[in-house]
Scaffold this active site. Structure first.
Site, PDB file in Angstrom:
ATOM      1  CB  SER A 161       3.170  -2.853   5.545  1.00  0.00           C
ATOM      2  OG  SER A 161       2.818  -2.113   6.524  1.00  0.00           O
ATOM      3  CD  GLU A 209      -4.068  10.552  18.932  1.00  0.00           C
ATOM      4  OE1 GLU A 209      -3.561   9.711  18.126  1.00  0.00           O
ATOM      5  OE2 GLU A 209      -3.444  10.307  20.107  1.00  0.00           O
ATOM      6  CD  GLU A 265      -4.464   0.450   6.479  1.00  0.00           C
ATOM      7  OE1 GLU A 265      -4.984   1.188   6.066  1.00  0.00           O
ATOM      8  OE2 GLU A 265      -3.349   0.323   6.404  1.00  0.00           O
ATOM      9  CD  GLN A 277      -2.296   1.402   2.751  1.00  0.00           C
ATOM     10  OE1 GLN A 277      -1.737   0.771   3.605  1.00  0.00           O
ATOM     11  NE2 GLN A 277      -3.856   1.522   2.716  1.00  0.00           N
ATOM     12  N   GLY A 278       0.611   1.997  -0.897  1.00  0.00           N
ATOM     13  CA  GLY A 278       1.494   3.426  -1.087  1.00  0.00           C
ATOM     14  C   GLY A 278       0.664   4.626  -0.531  1.00  0.00           C
ATOM     15  CE1 TYR A 279      -4.032   4.150  -0.461  1.00  0.00           C
ATOM     16  CE2 TYR A 279      -5.142   4.496   1.417  1.00  0.00           C
ATOM     17  CZ  TYR A 279      -5.234   4.273   0.163  1.00  0.00           C
ATOM     18  OH  TYR A 279      -6.422   3.633  -0.161  1.00  0.00           O
ATOM     19  CB  SER A 280       2.112   6.758   5.312  1.00  0.00           C
ATOM     20  OG  SER A 280       1.104   6.374   5.884  1.00  0.00           O
TER      21      SER A 280
END
Length: 404
Positions: free
Chosen positions: A171, A389, A254, A131-134
């Site tokens: 990951s 949060e 997720e 997964q290429g998110y952050s």
């Protein structure tokens, strides 16, 4: 749909022939088992045979449509399958982000060509996804991502995007074959409206990966660098600049997966044996009960909370299998499941005492060293996949309807 009991009879005959005895009792939850992919290493040949046999019958994705590699089973038939696998203590034939994240999203948003290209490969365990998110400047504030994708039209390679940027906390990127990725395609638009959802092969020129060392000593996370990576226009999922909608749908899957991995079926196993270990550590009273009343209460509470959480998430999974996509309740599961896992790890460390302080060398057995590293690893549970949060904000806005 066949009668469920007729299906059960047929299934038992099939399992008798294909379920390897050597795998019974192995495997754990969403993150523990056979991931497949081009880089898979098969230490047990039976695991590969089990995967291939189940994939041929569609049992790796039992409720996905048959044309895409699934089993096409009804909800009742799939339940029978899970029951029979559990009775034989067989592990799932395949796990991973393909089945739990990108697969469901492609079923919802993908083109017919994308479904026929990727879903059968996921079901057969041929391709492992990451997964290429952050990004370094956009972790929990995901919409702040800066990785750019610029459209290039014409030329011998056809219309494609040139992608440049960096992803972080990816990951298993070092073991993945393909990435589903968020990129900025309109830097002038409001930040949630200029994002597009892309798929690309990790062997594409311009992709490089660097593992990140963690305090626990293990390294499932990586940095991923993207330098002029060419991605065909056909690999856009959903609409150009409409990737935020796709991204949110995937995040719901997720969060449910993370909650289950750490708080549910897999993590729940960490309460097993706690009472026995506690008896060894503090002894028992005259009535046979654990001598430390406070510790006894904490163990009982952890067990009750785990069972309640597993049952609650099971209801959500049943609803998802019936066609109801995960909603904002996945944020509640993510918070509670990850905090529950941290609470259980703290309890285990309390029971082990100084024996939970080992890192390597003599004086500690393998289980004690593993406990130390698992406890350290659990510190990241309430950060990864969106911090607690962020999840609280989602609950406040989308569940409780509170104003910004």
């Amino acid at each position: 749909m066949a009668d469920p009991e007729t299906f059960r009879t047929e299934l038992r005959a099939w399992l008798e022939q294909h379920a390897p005895a050597s795998l019974a009792g192995s495997g754990g939850g969403e993150l523990e088992g056979i991931w497949g992919g081009r880089k898979a290493v098969w230490s047990n040949p039976d695991a590969k045979r089990w995967l291939d046999a189940c994939a041929e019958r569609g049992f790796t994705a039992p409720e996905w449509p048959r044309p895409y590699g699934g089993g096409g089973l009804s909800r009742e038939e799939a339940k029978v399958l899970r029951q029979e696998l559990a009775q034989r203590r067989m592990p799932p034939p395949l796990i991973g982000f393909g089945l739990t994240m990108i697969g469901p999203v492609l079923l919802q948003f993908g083109t017919e060509a994308q479904k026929r290209e990727h879903l059968p490969k996921i079901c057969r365990g041929e391709i492992r996804w990451c997964q290429g998110y952050s990004e370094p400047g956009a972790g929990s504030d995901l919409a702040g991502l800066q990785t750019r994708a610029v459209l290039v039209t014409g030329g011998p390679e056809g219309d494609h995007y040139l992608v440049n940027g960096q992803k972080v906390w990816t990951s298993y990127a070092d073991q993945a074959d393909w990435m589903f990725c968020l990129v900025r395609t309109d830097p002038e638009a409001r930040k949630q409206e200029g994002i597009t959802f892309l798929l690309f092969d990790m062997e594409s020129p311009g992709v490089s990966v660097k593992p990140i060392a963690l305090i626990s000593g293990s390294s499932p996370f990586c940095e991923t660098f993207l330098s002029d990576v060419r991605v065909p226009v056909a690999n856009v999922v959903g609409k150009v600049n409409g990737g935020w909608t796709v991204a949110k749908a995937l995040l719901a899957h997720e969060r449910t997966m993370i909650a289950d991995a750490f708080g549910g079926a897999s993590g729940g196993g960490r309460t097993r044996g706690l009472a026995a270990r506690a008896r060894e550590a503090v002894g028992v009273a005259a009535d046979g009960a654990l001598a430390d009343a406070s510790l006894r209460h904490r163990i009982a509470q952890a067990e009750m909370d785990t069972r309640a959480f597993v049952l609650t998430t099971q209801r959500a999974r049943d609803a998802a299998r019936a066609g109801h996509a995960p909603g904002p309740e996945s944020s509640m599961f993510k918070i509670y499941g990850t905090e529950l896992n941290q609470r259980r790890m703290e309890l285990q460390v309390s029971i082990a005492g100084p024996q939970a302080l080992g890192w390597e060398g003599p004086g500690f057995d393998e289980a004690e060293l593993d406990l130390t590293r698992q406890w350290l690893r659990s510190r990241g549970n309430t950060i990864e996949g969106g911090t607690s949060e962020i999840q609280l904000n989602i609950i406040a806005k989308r569940v409780l309807g509170l104003p910004d």
